[in-house]
Write a protein that holds these residues in place. Structure first.
Motif, PDB file in Angstrom:
ATOM      1  N   UNK A  54       0.965  -1.101   0.222  1.00  0.00           N
ATOM      2  CA  UNK A  54      -0.442  -0.085  -0.277  1.00  0.00           C
ATOM      3  C   UNK A  54       0.986   1.133  -0.197  1.00  0.00           C
ATOM      4  N   UNK A  55       0.083   2.143   0.071  1.00  0.00           N
ATOM      5  CA  UNK A  55       1.407   3.466  -0.567  1.00  0.00           C
ATOM      6  C   UNK A  55       1.401   4.007   1.224  1.00  0.00           C
ATOM      7  N   UNK A  56       1.706   3.578   2.452  1.00  0.00           N
ATOM      8  CA  UNK A  56       2.152   2.611   3.780  1.00  0.00           C
ATOM      9  C   UNK A  56       3.822   2.553   3.540  1.00  0.00           C
ATOM     10  N   UNK A  57       3.720   1.024   2.833  1.00  0.00           N
ATOM     11  CA  UNK A  57       4.426   0.539   2.712  1.00  0.00           C
ATOM     12  C   UNK A  57       5.023   0.977   1.861  1.00  0.00           C
ATOM     13  N   UNK A  58       5.404   1.639   0.069  1.00  0.00           N
ATOM     14  CA  UNK A  58       5.922   2.026  -0.344  1.00  0.00           C
ATOM     15  C   UNK A  58       6.742   3.073   0.245  1.00  0.00           C
ATOM     16  N   UNK A  59       5.987   3.930   0.740  1.00  0.00           N
ATOM     17  CA  UNK A  59       7.200   5.032   1.475  1.00  0.00           C
ATOM     18  C   UNK A  59       8.084   4.592   2.574  1.00  0.00           C
ATOM     19  N   UNK A  60       7.859   3.900   2.645  1.00  0.00           N
ATOM     20  CA  UNK A  60       8.935   3.114   3.923  1.00  0.00           C
ATOM     21  C   UNK A  60      10.237   2.177   3.047  1.00  0.00           C
ATOM     22  N   UNK A  61       9.833   2.053   2.121  1.00  0.00           N
ATOM     23  CA  UNK A  61      10.186   0.877   0.961  1.00  0.00           C
ATOM     24  C   UNK A  61      11.925   1.847   0.006  1.00  0.00           C
ATOM     25  N   UNK A  62      11.295   3.399  -0.430  1.00  0.00           N
ATOM     26  CA  UNK A  62      11.341   4.039  -1.086  1.00  0.00           C
ATOM     27  C   UNK A  62      12.618   4.227  -0.157  1.00  0.00           C
ATOM     28  N   UNK A  63      14.199   5.105  -0.617  1.00  0.00           N
ATOM     29  CA  UNK A  63      14.394   6.127   0.458  1.00  0.00           C
ATOM     30  C   UNK A  63      13.841   7.310   0.289  1.00  0.00           C
ATOM     31  N   UNK A  64      13.884   7.893  -0.880  1.00  0.00           N
ATOM     32  CA  UNK A  64      13.165   8.950  -1.512  1.00  0.00           C
ATOM     33  C   UNK A  64      12.516   9.103  -0.498  1.00  0.00           C
TER      34      UNK A  64
END
Length: 165
Positions: A54-64
């Motif tokens: 989900x969006x939260x997981x995407x933010x956690x995975x993407x360093x930028x």
């Protein structure tokens, strides 16, 4: 204006606790808005979830994306303090505990001083320096920014609050 005493550790800590609650609320709002912005980018296919759940997981995975979120949260916190300290010398917590930040000479602090104070407060840990010098208490951020926190009388606190209207 009467000379007011510099503020000790416990009053600073109490005001910090009040302000921490306000900062947490701003952080939650900032995070929600950031999540909505990322969701909007996903909706228009400017970003892709990839293997994120989900969006939260995407933010956690993407360093930028994670770095941008962290920078936003720090910026919102610093802006909170800069706004209140330069406007009337008091945050919400400081007003409740009758504290005021000012230059050592008594003048209103500048934006530069407020930014230095906020950036060097170390999340409130800079206040531990107050314990070292009990006679003339100043925190680490006060030394670095050329400021001090004083304890106001009830009357002076009311006067400052009314002058902001």
């Amino acid at each position: 204006m009467t000379d007011f005493p510099r503020t000790g550790f416990w009053r600073r800590a109490a005001a910090w606790l009040y302000d921490a609650l306000v900062i947490i609320a701003f952080a939650m709002l900032t995070t929600v808005l950031y999540l909505l912005f990322i969701q909007l980018l996903l909706s228009f296919e400017f970003l892709s979830l990839g293997n994120a759940a989900d969006v939260s997981d995407l933010i956690q995975q993407d360093p930028i994306l994670k770095t941008i979120r962290t920078a936003l949260l720090i910026l919102v916190s610093i802006c909170f303090f800069v706004y209140f300290w330069t406007r009337g010398g008091q945050t919400i917590g400081m007003r409740a505990w009758r504290l005021k930040v000012q230059q050592v000479g008594g003048a209103r602090i500048t934006v530069k001083q407020a930014i230095i104070r906020a950036a060097t407060a170390l999340g409130g840990l800079g206040n531990l320096a107050v314990i070292v010098n009990l006679k003339q208490p100043r925190a680490l951020q006060d030394y670095l920014a050329g400021t001090e926190i004083i304890t106001l009388s009830k009357e002076e606190n009311k006067r400052i609050y009314k002058s902001l209207d």
